[in-house]
Design an enzyme around this catalytic site. Sequence first.
Site, short mmCIF file in Angstrom:
data_model
loop_
_atom_site.label_atom_id
_atom_site.label_comp_id
_atom_site.label_asym_id
_atom_site.label_seq_id
_atom_site.Cartn_x
_atom_site.Cartn_y
_atom_site.Cartn_z
N LYS A 148 18.80 29.89 36.71
CA LYS A 148 19.31 28.87 35.80
C LYS A 148 19.84 27.69 36.60
CE LYS A 148 19.70 28.77 31.21
NZ LYS A 148 18.60 29.19 30.32
N THR A 165 17.13 34.29 32.60
CA THR A 165 17.88 33.13 33.10
C THR A 165 19.13 32.91 32.26
OG1 THR A 165 16.67 31.53 31.73
CG2 THR A 165 15.72 32.07 33.86
N ASP A 166 19.11 33.30 30.98
CA ASP A 166 20.30 33.19 30.14
C ASP A 166 21.42 34.06 30.68
OD1 ASP A 166 21.48 32.20 27.50
OD2 ASP A 166 21.70 34.38 27.29
N PHE A 211 23.38 -4.02 67.03
CA PHE A 211 22.13 -3.36 67.41
C PHE A 211 21.39 -4.30 68.36
CE2 PHE A 211 17.77 -1.63 66.26
CZ PHE A 211 17.97 -0.43 66.92
N GLN A 261 22.48 5.60 65.29
CA GLN A 261 22.20 6.84 66.02
C GLN A 261 23.40 7.30 66.84
OE1 GLN A 261 20.13 4.32 65.60
NE2 GLN A 261 17.97 4.96 65.63
N ASN A 298 20.89 3.21 56.64
CA ASN A 298 21.53 1.98 57.07
C ASN A 298 21.34 0.96 55.95
OD1 ASN A 298 22.69 -0.11 58.44
ND2 ASN A 298 21.23 -0.15 60.12
N HIS A 346 21.64 -2.31 54.22
CA HIS A 346 21.78 -3.64 54.81
C HIS A 346 22.50 -4.62 53.89
CE1 HIS A 346 19.02 -2.18 57.84
NE2 HIS A 346 18.15 -1.87 56.90
#
Length: 330
Positions: free
Chosen positions: A24, A71-72, A183, A253, A279, A281
């Site tokens: 579920k 699933t119930d 950078f 990094q 990243n 921008h």
Amino acid sequence: VLKYYSKSPFTNMSISIGFNTHGKSRVRMVKIIRNSDGTQDIVQITANILLEGDIMDGAFYTGDNSNVVPTDTCKNTVYVLGKMHDFCSIESFGIIICEHFLKSYPDQVQKVSVELLKDRWDRVVVPDSKGAMRQHAHAFKRVGPAVPYTKVVGTKSRHMPAVMSVASGIRGYTVLKTTQSGFLDFHQCSNTSLPQEDDRILGTSFDVEWKYCPGQVRAKNLQYNKISQSVEDSLVRTLVGPADTGHYSKSVQETLYNMGHNVLEAESAITAIHLSMPNIHNMPFPLMEKCGIENKDHTGKPFIFFPIDEPHGLIKADIIRSPNVKKARL
């Protein structure tokens, strides 16, 4: 008589069922904890539960549902266990759910995978009846967009005790710093248009997941909430640096590695950490000069930007303790 299907029961066919699971998803539960001092706490989670077991293959081959846990049932179990158990962390509740299914359905279930997402609610701070600012006894505000979660997997085999693995994390932790990032000196070719930049905005909405030491999970002595808060605090401190001076980032990094390194150095219960850092921008608005307006403040640098979230750079890495398992994944 239990029958484990390893291949198709149809003798004239060589096609068999492979990996399969059921359970579920998006089971939402809110639990109110009424404390003896008159205050109340709230826990809100979303559970995803998946069950695996060879004996349930019959449902695929012959439509035999006699060994299928519905699933119930998975859904209802979340609420029942939430009522029956006190738990101080989503990790502890995940282990409770796994142990329940492995013990309650020993013939049907060999593996349980539980993911719990936690909604963040912080107490509202308002004046009390005497005018003093304090945390409200029973009112909360939602905190986001970051979402804490845990993944607990319980497995068992014949004549062996159940084994639990626990990993936790946070999705969508959004942080931005307006300077102390650059950078420079990157590889360039004919397709490179990125300018060298020694002072830029660093914006990210990172996802992080860390894996707990199996031995300490078995010992059941981990303070999951304390560790999770320590991890969050360490990641943010490393990313932004001291409040008055900041910390310069040469690249996403470098910052990513330092974030993971500091977590592993501080928390011995964690064996590995995975970070995914887009990243995001923020570009200087380019049309100001065409309009006759210079996009510079008193420092001579641009100060009007427009955010771009697509496309964005994306850096991912695992930071691990042992160099001998460099390619190990969480």
